[in-house]
Enzyme design. Structure first.
Site, short mmCIF file in Angstrom:
data_model
loop_
_atom_site.label_atom_id
_atom_site.label_comp_id
_atom_site.label_asym_id
_atom_site.label_seq_id
_atom_site.Cartn_x
_atom_site.Cartn_y
_atom_site.Cartn_z
N HIS A 1 1.05 -1.27 0.07
CA HIS A 1 0.09 0.10 0.03
C HIS A 1 0.75 1.22 -0.11
O HIS A 1 0.18 2.27 -0.31
CB HIS A 1 -0.94 0.10 1.08
CG HIS A 1 -2.37 0.69 1.04
ND1 HIS A 1 -2.48 1.72 0.02
CD2 HIS A 1 -3.29 0.69 1.94
CE1 HIS A 1 -3.77 2.08 0.20
NE2 HIS A 1 -4.29 1.41 0.98
N ASP B 1 -2.26 2.31 -4.44
CA ASP B 1 -3.48 2.89 -3.85
C ASP B 1 -4.84 1.67 -4.27
O ASP B 1 -4.41 0.67 -5.15
CB ASP B 1 -3.93 4.19 -4.10
CG ASP B 1 -2.87 5.11 -3.64
OD1 ASP B 1 -2.20 5.02 -2.46
OD2 ASP B 1 -2.77 6.30 -4.32
#
Length: 409
Positions: A380, A384
């Site tokens: 992450h 995204d």
């Protein structure tokens, strides 16, 4: 004259290795190019052949010892076997693990000398003799399946015997009869443990899920599978569809094909896909390179070749180096869903799972379809939610309409 047995050159990324198996014991006759010892790194097993005919006169590094490039492992005497004095054979009075293993395989040596290193190792590990097993390979050679059948048969017999014994003695078995066995981790298993822990501790890993209707691909394989195999001499599997879909999704979402290097993001403009393969030594991830330039037949052939090399312990460091994205298929073991762990420095990994018939709503009707869950684990820090979900939806749409894969639309 003595010929030195040296550790082969190790790749720059490999600092040291472990002496895995001596296939000869002191005093044994060896032939030129015959494999006499295996060296295990954290990635592959390297075979060390004899450079000359002769007799194994000295073992400097026993099994389990850590060695580095060009380190002396032992020596071969090129004198006539009868001229080699037992005084020159350096052995201790106390049997070593190597001595005990060599003694276990000595009786079956003539029968398994022409077997692959993996087969010889399995025979030794399970105390089996090649001449007691019916081989189904070419020329009667043993295959891994032959040995697994023999092991299963023996285990079944042992269970039956133990059950009979337990029935007679269950009332007298003491609690203290329970036992434990402690064995050292192999270099590969230690490396796997280090890498998995590194991935968990150094990435912001998250997993997103979806599901795919596999009916279109299964229909296509049923319709053209036989013709495909006849023309290309390889079976049309599922993995070529998965790889084609992944490559197209990577083109649309370049962040998934990128990696973090310090404070920089490195975008890769090539498509090298790592494929998780289960081997006797553990899970490895050989790499298919330039997948965007490969046909489905070429993909299937390369996967088959890498899988065979993995089972036979023939994978090289080059086979395992690189890769920008990994595909793992737990479905071959029956896994319904999982959260795969990223393979650093890669930024994502795709998990495929078992195909199961389930009721779904389709055009207002409840129908039974072969469904499969998809799982994308990603870093992450770089990827995204929009990119990760879009990437997975792209794969879903391409697999549910495989014609788009062939037309590249």
């Amino acid at each position: 004259m003595a010929i030195e047995i040296l550790v082969p050159d190790l790749p720059e990324s490999v600092a040291d290795a472990t002496v895995a198996t001596w296939h000869k014991k002191l005093g044994d006759t060896v032939k030129r190019d015959e494999v006499i010892v295996e060296i295990e790194t954290d990635k592959v097993v390297l075979e060390v052949p004899a450079l000359s005919d002769g007799v194994l006169a000295e073992v400097v590094q026993a099994e389990g010892e850590t060695v580095v490039s060009k380190q002396l492992l032992g020596k071969i005497s090129t004198a006539q076997e009868g001229d080699v004095s037992s005084a020159t054979l350096k052995a201790t009075n106390e049997p070593t693990p190597s001595d005990r293993q060599n003694a276990a395989i000595e009786n079956s040596h003539n029968h398994n000398a022409d077997q692959s290193p993996v087969i010889r190792r399995l025979l030794a590990e399970h105390d089996l003799q090649a001449d007691q097993i019916q081989g189904s390979g070419v020329g009667g050679r043993l295959t891994r399946e032959d040995i697994e059948r023999e092991i299963a048969k023996r285990q079944a017999q042992q269970v039956k015997q133990e059950a009979a014994t337990e029935q007679n003695t269950i009332s007298t078995v003491a609690y203290s009869a329970r036992s434990e066995k402690r064995v050292p981790m192999t270099r590969l298993r230690k490396r796997i443990a280090e890498r998995l822990l590194e991935a968990k501790n150094s990435t912001a890993m998250l997993t997103t899920f979806n599901e795919v209707d596999m009916q279109p691909i299964m229909t296509l394989r049923k319709t053209y599978g036989e013709k495909f195999e006849k023309q290309h001499s390889v079976r049309l599997g599922f993995m070529s569809f998965y790889i084609k879909a992944v490559v197209e999704a990577l083109k649309r979402y370049p962040e998934v094909n990128a990696s973090i290097d310090g404070d920089d993001v490195v975008y890769h403009n090539y498509f090298d896909i790592s494929i998780a393969v289960s081997t006797p030594r553990g899970l490895v991830t050989p790499v298919l390179r330039d997948c965007d330039k490969l046909s489905m037949a070429e993909i299937e052939k390369q996967i088959k070749a890498l899988a065979e090399k993995g089972r036979d312990g023939k994978l090289t460091v080059e086979d395992l180096t690189g890769g920008n994205f990994t595909i793992t298929n737990g479905g071959v073991f029956g896994s319904l869903m999982s959260t795969p762990i990223i393979n650093p420095p890669q930024s994502a990994i795709l998990g495929m799972h078992a195909i199961k018939e389930r009721p779904i709503a389709l055009n207002g009707q409840v129908v039974i379809r072969p469904m499969m869950y998809l799982a994308l684990s990603y870093d992450h820090r770089l990827i995204d939610g929009r990119e990760s979900v879009g990437f997975l939806v792209t794969i879903k749409e391409l697999l549910e309409d495989p014609t788009r894969l062939l037309l590249e639309i």
